[in-house]
Each structure stands twice: as C-alpha cells, then as structure tokens.
Write an enzyme that holds these catalytic residues in place. Structure first.
Site, mmCIF file in Angstrom:
data_model
loop_
_atom_site.group_PDB
_atom_site.id
_atom_site.type_symbol
_atom_site.label_atom_id
_atom_site.label_comp_id
_atom_site.label_asym_id
_atom_site.label_seq_id
_atom_site.Cartn_x
_atom_site.Cartn_y
_atom_site.Cartn_z
ATOM 1 N N SER A 30 -1.994 9.598 -10.484
ATOM 2 C CA SER A 30 -3.313 9.476 -9.846
ATOM 3 C C SER A 30 -4.099 10.763 -10.076
ATOM 4 C CB SER A 30 -3.097 9.262 -8.348
ATOM 5 O OG SER A 30 -4.303 9.385 -7.654
ATOM 6 N N TYR B 186 0.095 11.673 -0.139
ATOM 7 C CA TYR B 186 -0.130 10.890 -1.359
ATOM 8 C C TYR B 186 -0.373 11.828 -2.544
ATOM 9 C CZ TYR B 186 -2.143 7.071 -4.219
ATOM 10 O OH TYR B 186 -2.411 6.146 -5.217
HETATM 11 P P1 NAD Z 1 -1.956 -2.588 -4.406
HETATM 12 O O1 NAD Z 1 -1.701 -2.274 -2.965
HETATM 13 O O2 NAD Z 1 -2.916 -3.670 -4.757
HETATM 14 O O3 NAD Z 1 -0.563 -2.904 -5.128
HETATM 15 C C1 NAD Z 1 0.651 -2.318 -4.773
HETATM 16 C C2 NAD Z 1 1.712 -3.409 -4.771
HETATM 17 O O4 NAD Z 1 2.967 -2.790 -4.519
HETATM 18 C C3 NAD Z 1 1.501 -4.459 -3.674
HETATM 19 O O5 NAD Z 1 1.512 -5.757 -4.239
HETATM 20 C C4 NAD Z 1 2.686 -4.263 -2.730
HETATM 21 O O6 NAD Z 1 3.177 -5.457 -2.153
HETATM 22 C C5 NAD Z 1 3.716 -3.648 -3.671
HETATM 23 N N1 NAD Z 1 4.722 -2.875 -2.950
HETATM 24 C C6 NAD Z 1 4.531 -2.027 -1.902
HETATM 25 N N2 NAD Z 1 5.701 -1.529 -1.496
HETATM 26 C C7 NAD Z 1 6.663 -2.059 -2.304
HETATM 27 C C8 NAD Z 1 8.071 -1.930 -2.369
HETATM 28 N N3 NAD Z 1 8.744 -1.141 -1.514
HETATM 29 N N4 NAD Z 1 8.738 -2.622 -3.318
HETATM 30 C C9 NAD Z 1 8.072 -3.436 -4.185
HETATM 31 N N5 NAD Z 1 6.744 -3.604 -4.163
HETATM 32 C C10 NAD Z 1 6.040 -2.922 -3.239
HETATM 33 O O7 NAD Z 1 -2.355 -1.203 -5.061
HETATM 34 P P2 NAD Z 1 -3.123 -0.849 -6.407
HETATM 35 O O8 NAD Z 1 -4.410 -0.234 -6.016
HETATM 36 O O9 NAD Z 1 -3.112 -1.960 -7.372
HETATM 37 O O10 NAD Z 1 -2.207 0.357 -6.926
HETATM 38 C C11 NAD Z 1 -1.183 0.216 -7.893
HETATM 39 C C12 NAD Z 1 -0.669 1.609 -8.243
HETATM 40 O O11 NAD Z 1 -1.752 2.403 -8.731
HETATM 41 C C13 NAD Z 1 -0.104 2.378 -7.042
HETATM 42 O O12 NAD Z 1 0.963 3.180 -7.481
HETATM 43 C C14 NAD Z 1 -1.260 3.251 -6.610
HETATM 44 O O13 NAD Z 1 -0.807 4.376 -5.910
HETATM 45 C C15 NAD Z 1 -1.841 3.596 -7.968
HETATM 46 N N6 NAD Z 1 -3.253 4.030 -7.970
HETATM 47 C C16 NAD Z 1 -4.249 3.258 -7.472
HETATM 48 C C17 NAD Z 1 -5.577 3.712 -7.542
HETATM 49 C C18 NAD Z 1 -6.729 2.895 -7.021
HETATM 50 O O14 NAD Z 1 -7.874 3.389 -7.061
HETATM 51 N N7 NAD Z 1 -6.503 1.685 -6.554
HETATM 52 C C19 NAD Z 1 -5.849 4.953 -8.113
HETATM 53 C C20 NAD Z 1 -4.800 5.720 -8.613
HETATM 54 C C21 NAD Z 1 -3.509 5.248 -8.547
#
Ligand code: NAD
Length: 278
Positions: free
Chosen positions: A162, A175
């Site tokens: 991130s 985070y």
């Molecule tokens: P999201 O919440 O839509 O997806 C995360 C998924 O992980 C969910 O479906 C959830 O059920 C699953 N999950 C949570 N805990 C779990 C576990 N213990 N075992 C298995 N599955 C589990 O989030 P997103 O925004 O799509 O993010 C995806 C990745 O990208 C994450 O690592 C997040 O930190 C990273 N990220 C997101 C952003 C953003 O702007 N959305 C930016 C940088 C990084």
C-alpha cells in the site's frame, strides 16, 4: 494459446473488491483460478462470474490466519485445478481499533469531552488484528502454496502492499506498519526463493474507493470528505484508482515479460508516492 494458459492462480481475499477484479482478469488470460475468502458466498459469486464468461474458477472458503484451513483449501485446489503456479495475497485491511481519531495529538485532547481515540487509547488487540491479517495472513499462504511451486518454472507470488508502506498515512499506524512489513517481506522472500525460481513482487495500490474506505473518503451524498479531498489534491492524476488499473501490472508481473524482476513493490497510484505535496 492465451498468455497464462493452464496456470493455476490462487487469490486470497478474492471475494473482495480489488482481488475479484484481479481474479477475473487472470481468468481472461487463461488461468484456472481459485478464489479464497473467509466469506465463501462472495468467493463463489466471483467464481460464478468467471465460469459464466467461459473461464474456469472455484470459490473456496479459507482463513489466511489458519494453517489447517489453508492446507484443506490447497488439497481441494490441487484436486480440482492442479498445483499452484501463481499466488496473489490479497486478504488484508485495517481495523478501527488501530486508528486514531485525529491527525495530530494536542495537549488539549487530554481535557477534551469529545469522544476520541488518541494514540494513548489505541487497543493492542486492534493493532494485533491488523498486523496478523496483513502480515501473518500473507506469510502463511506463502508457506502452504509455495510448496507447489518448488521444482516448477514460471511461478510467482504477488503480495499487496500500500501507499502507507512508503510513508505512513495519518491516523492508521497499525495498517501502515503492517503494509511496510509486507513490502519488506516481499524483498526478503524474493531473495530467499531466488535459487528455486519463484519470483516474489508486490503491488502498492494508491487510493481506490471500496466499501472498506468509502465512509472515510466520501460523505453520504457522494461528495469528498476532507480526507478524501486531501488525497485527491495529493494525487497528481487527480482521481481515485479503479480496480481495473491494477490488472496491467498484475499481468506483467505474472507473465514471462517480467522474468528478471523480483523483490519489487510497484506503486499504482496516479503519482501519489512521487508527489511531495509542494
Ligand atoms: P476488501 O475488503 O474488498 O477485500 C478483502 C477481502 O479479504 C474480503 O473479501 C474479506 O472477506 C477477505 N478476508 C478478510 N479476512 C480474511 C481472512 N482472515 N482470510 C481470508 N479472507 C479474508 O478490500 P480491498 O479494498 O479489495 O483490498 C484488497 C487488498 O488491497 C487488501 O490487502 C488491502 O489492504 C489492499 N489495499 C487496498 C486499497 C484500497 O484503496 N482499497 C489500497 C491499498 C491496498
């Protein structure tokens, strides 16, 4: 022959916003995709979308924090799709208990009647949750699925870091620290696996509007919150990313075009990490 024909890709957190798009993209490149998620029904929905479009995918319930659950998922995947070539570690996220209310601490906060979480109130359980989900939740799937990659060629691991791994974002120390650990681990594992031909890289998405951060970045009427505004002002391209913006880099890192690339974390951020703010 499609670019990644017959490769087996495992995507943790594949039921979520960003990783479901990545899963669908890998399927269009010919991968057979296993969508792993704590939420089985979301994983299955993504698999169904891929199958309806003519791809091959299965939804698998798995907890990235539980080794037995991952071993069970691997057995099912090996039996239904074959051994894993590509692992995308997408499960991750923040927790309100690892978040301060304000950007800066001020002495007046000690006397304030306002409901707030200062640095001194941060709950170690909240901090642990965030470190475990992001770091342990990446390390364990690597331990389980990289076993399939030994003695094969063209195998790759993609972690999800991130922006806050480069410079911490205000209010979210847990985070930020956990994602910094992901970038660091990406380098460590790339070196560790360099002699067995497994490449390890990471994507560092900038700001993407998802359910997880919608309330932080936008008001109920869709206008930007002050934090949302600050982000856009610090993103030279002047917008949030769309999940599809991640797929080109993912495709490149999974394919032979990046065969000499390992240990890197690539920002996909509209220039956010390049901009000093001045
Ligand atoms: P999201 O919440 O839509 O997806 C995360 C998924 O992980 C969910 O479906 C959830 O059920 C699953 N999950 C949570 N805990 C779990 C576990 N213990 N075992 C298995 N599955 C589990 O989030 P997103 O925004 O799509 O993010 C995806 C990745 O990208 C994450 O690592 C997040 O930190 C990273 N990220 C997101 C952003 C953003 O702007 N959305 C930016 C940088 C990084």
């Amino acid at each position: 022959m499609k670019k990644l024909e017959n490769k087996v890709a495992v995507i943790t957190g594949g039921g979520g916003v960003l990783c479901s798009t990545m899963a669908e993209h890998l399927a269009t490149l010919g991968c057979q995709v296993a969508i792993l998620d704590l939420n089985k029904s979301n994983a299955q929905k993504v698999a169904d979308v891929i199958t309806e479009k003519g791809g091959k995918a299965i939804g698998v319930e798995a907890n990235v924090l539980n080794k037995e659950s991952l071993v069970k998922a691997k057995e099912e995947i090996n039996q239904k799709l074959g051994s894993c070539d590509i692992l995308v570690n997408g499960a991750g996220g923040n927790h309100p208990k690892g978040t301060t209310s304000k950007t800066h601490f001020e002495l007046a906060d000690l006397e304030s009647n306002e409901e707030m979480t200062t640095f001194f109130d941060l709950d170690p359980e909240g901090i642990k949750f965030v470190f475990e989900l992001n770091f342990i939740g990446t390390l364990l799937p690597c331990q389980i699925f990289a076993q399939d990659m030994l003695n094969k060629t063209g195998c790759t691991i993609i972690n999800i870091s991130s922006m806050n791994a480069f410079t911490p974002l205000t209010k979210i120390p847990a985070y930020s620290g956990a994602k910094a650990a992901i970038s660091n681990f990406t380098q460590w594992l790339a070196v560790h696996f360099s002699k067995v031909g497994i490449r390890v890289n990471a994507l560092a998405p900038g700001f993407f509007l998802t359910e997880q951060n919608r309330r932080l970045l936008t008001e109920e009427d869709g206008s930007l919150t002050p934090r949302g505004n600050t982000i856009i002002e610090h993103t030279p391209m002047g917008k949030f990313g769309e999940p599809e913006d991640l797929t080109g880099t993912l495709e490149w890192l999974c394919g032979s075009g990046s065969s000499f690339v390992t240990g890197v974390t690539i920002p996909i951020d509209g220039g956010f990490s390049a901009f000093s703010g001045v």
